[in-house]
Design an enzyme around this catalytic site. Structure first.
Site, mmCIF file in Angstrom:
data_model
loop_
_atom_site.group_PDB
_atom_site.id
_atom_site.type_symbol
_atom_site.label_atom_id
_atom_site.label_comp_id
_atom_site.label_asym_id
_atom_site.label_seq_id
_atom_site.Cartn_x
_atom_site.Cartn_y
_atom_site.Cartn_z
ATOM 1 N N TYR A 1 0.848 -1.199 0.000
ATOM 2 C CA TYR A 1 0.000 0.000 0.000
ATOM 3 C C TYR A 1 0.886 1.252 0.000
ATOM 4 C CZ TYR A 1 -3.835 3.057 1.624
ATOM 5 O OH TYR A 1 -4.773 4.041 1.752
ATOM 6 N N LYS B 1 1.588 4.182 -2.824
ATOM 7 C CA LYS B 1 1.270 5.585 -2.514
ATOM 8 C C LYS B 1 2.478 6.501 -2.771
ATOM 9 C CE LYS B 1 -3.031 5.113 -1.436
ATOM 10 N NZ LYS B 1 -4.021 5.458 -2.456
HETATM 11 N N1 SER Z 1 -7.534 4.189 5.787
HETATM 12 C C1 SER Z 1 -6.391 3.654 5.112
HETATM 13 C C2 SER Z 1 -6.085 2.282 5.569
HETATM 14 O O1 SER Z 1 -6.248 2.021 6.737
HETATM 15 C C3 SER Z 1 -5.205 4.534 5.329
HETATM 16 O O2 SER Z 1 -5.069 5.441 4.311
HETATM 17 O O3 SER Z 1 -5.646 1.492 4.811
#
Ligand code: SER
Length: 316
Positions: free
Chosen positions: A143, A147
């Site tokens: 993730y 990003k």
């Molecule tokens: N709300 C998201 C997550 O917990 C963080 O950007 O993955």
């Protein structure tokens, strides 16, 4: 007049953003993009145009941009952090290859692009408290990798090709309409549903784990205000730190107990989510967003809690 495409219009942010943009720019000027299996329903479907817009299908997206004379794309397609750890290849495909598709189309057809980044763009060796706008970004989750790379790619398309790319690093987002799925901060939404249902909440995140959070109305304002901001004032584009509050599960429990005194919480930690949460900041410094485009959230923990509980009680 703006003509807007939202990719991912049925997701946690997209569903509310689409309705907010429709009331601001006119229903017919905002196209709800969706993927098969996540079609818009109810008001989202009835209030304006919708079209299949799979981020992995650039020809399909280019067709919509042409048909509806789109000038602004809100790219809300993403997997959240815990799901991205379970499906890293898919997270890359949606988060990075998808963004590349969108940026290519935006360059060719001269569209502005908003793509959310996240507190997940930071990692273990980032300063944890009052995390600066410009600092170390070496996340170790897929993730986070998507990003950070997405921030860089968006800046690249602005500098190299003049594509008007802008984004914010969203904290955990809390809303009563569309639930999130697969995020590390999801507990801060689920806890309210448990409280209203009179259930004991089992927190997957440990006491003392602080993360930045925000109520959805503020998150929507951030996206719209940034896209409407005077470009001459933007020093940073991709992506601005923004926050509204920082709390741990204990603070959230106490805030709920002001309204539901017998609310109970226990701990049942999720090691995947806990490790991700431990690698994220405790609190962000959002002064650049405040200075460059006037960012200022309206909700704090108490006002958000009061509103969340009221809305969820009405829903149930
Ligand atoms: N709300 C998201 C997550 O917990 C963080 O950007 O993955």
């Amino acid at each position: 007049m703006k003509n807007i495409l939202i990719i991912g219009s049925t997701g946690q942010i997209g569903s509310e953003l689409t309705m907010t943009l429709r009331s601001r720019y006119g229903n017919s000027n905002v196209v709800a993009g969706f993927i098969k299996g996540a079609e818009p329903k109810g008001k989202l479907l009835e209030s304006g145009p919708s079209a299949e817009a799979d981020i992995a299908n650039p020809a399909q997206i280019a067709g919509i941009v042409k048909t509806y004379k789109i000038d602004t794309i809100y790219n809300m397609a993403a997997l959240l952090s815990a799901t991205a750890e379970a499906k890293p290849q898919l997270a890359w495909k949606i988060g990075l290859e998808g963004l590349f598709n969108v940026l290519e189309i935006a360059n060719e057809m001269r569209c502005a692009v908003f793509t959310p980044s996240s507190i997940g763009a930071f990692g273990n060796n980032t300063p944890k408290d009052n995390t600066p706008q410009d600092t170390v970004q070496r996340p170790q989750t897929m993730y986070g990798v998507t990003k950070v790379a997405g921030e860089l790619l968006s800046d690249y398309y602005f500098k190299r090709f003049g594509v008007d790319t802008r984004s914010v690093r969203y904290p955990g987002l809390i809303s009563y309409m569309t639930p999130p799925g697969g995020g590390t901060t999801d507990y801060a939404v689920e806890i309210y549903y448990a409280a209203v249902a009179g259930k004991v909440f089992k927190s997957p995140i440990a006491a003392g784990t602080f993360m930045d959070m925000m109520y959805m109305p503020d998150a929507l304002c951030a996206a719209i205000e940034l896209m409407e901001a005077d470009p001459a004032k933007l020093v940073h584009r991709n992506a601005f730190n923004i926050t509204a509050m920082s709390f741990d599960p204990e603070m959230l429990k106490s805030a709920i107990r002001k309204y539901i005194p017998d609310f109970k919480m226990e701990y049942e930690l999720d090691p995947v989510r806990q490790a991700i949460a431990d690698s994220w900041p405790n609190s962000l410094d959002d002064s650049c967003a405040r200075e460059e485009w006037g960012w200022s959230p309206k909700y704090d923990l108490d006002s958000m809690t009061e509103n969340m509980l009221k809305e969820l009680k009405t829903k149930s």
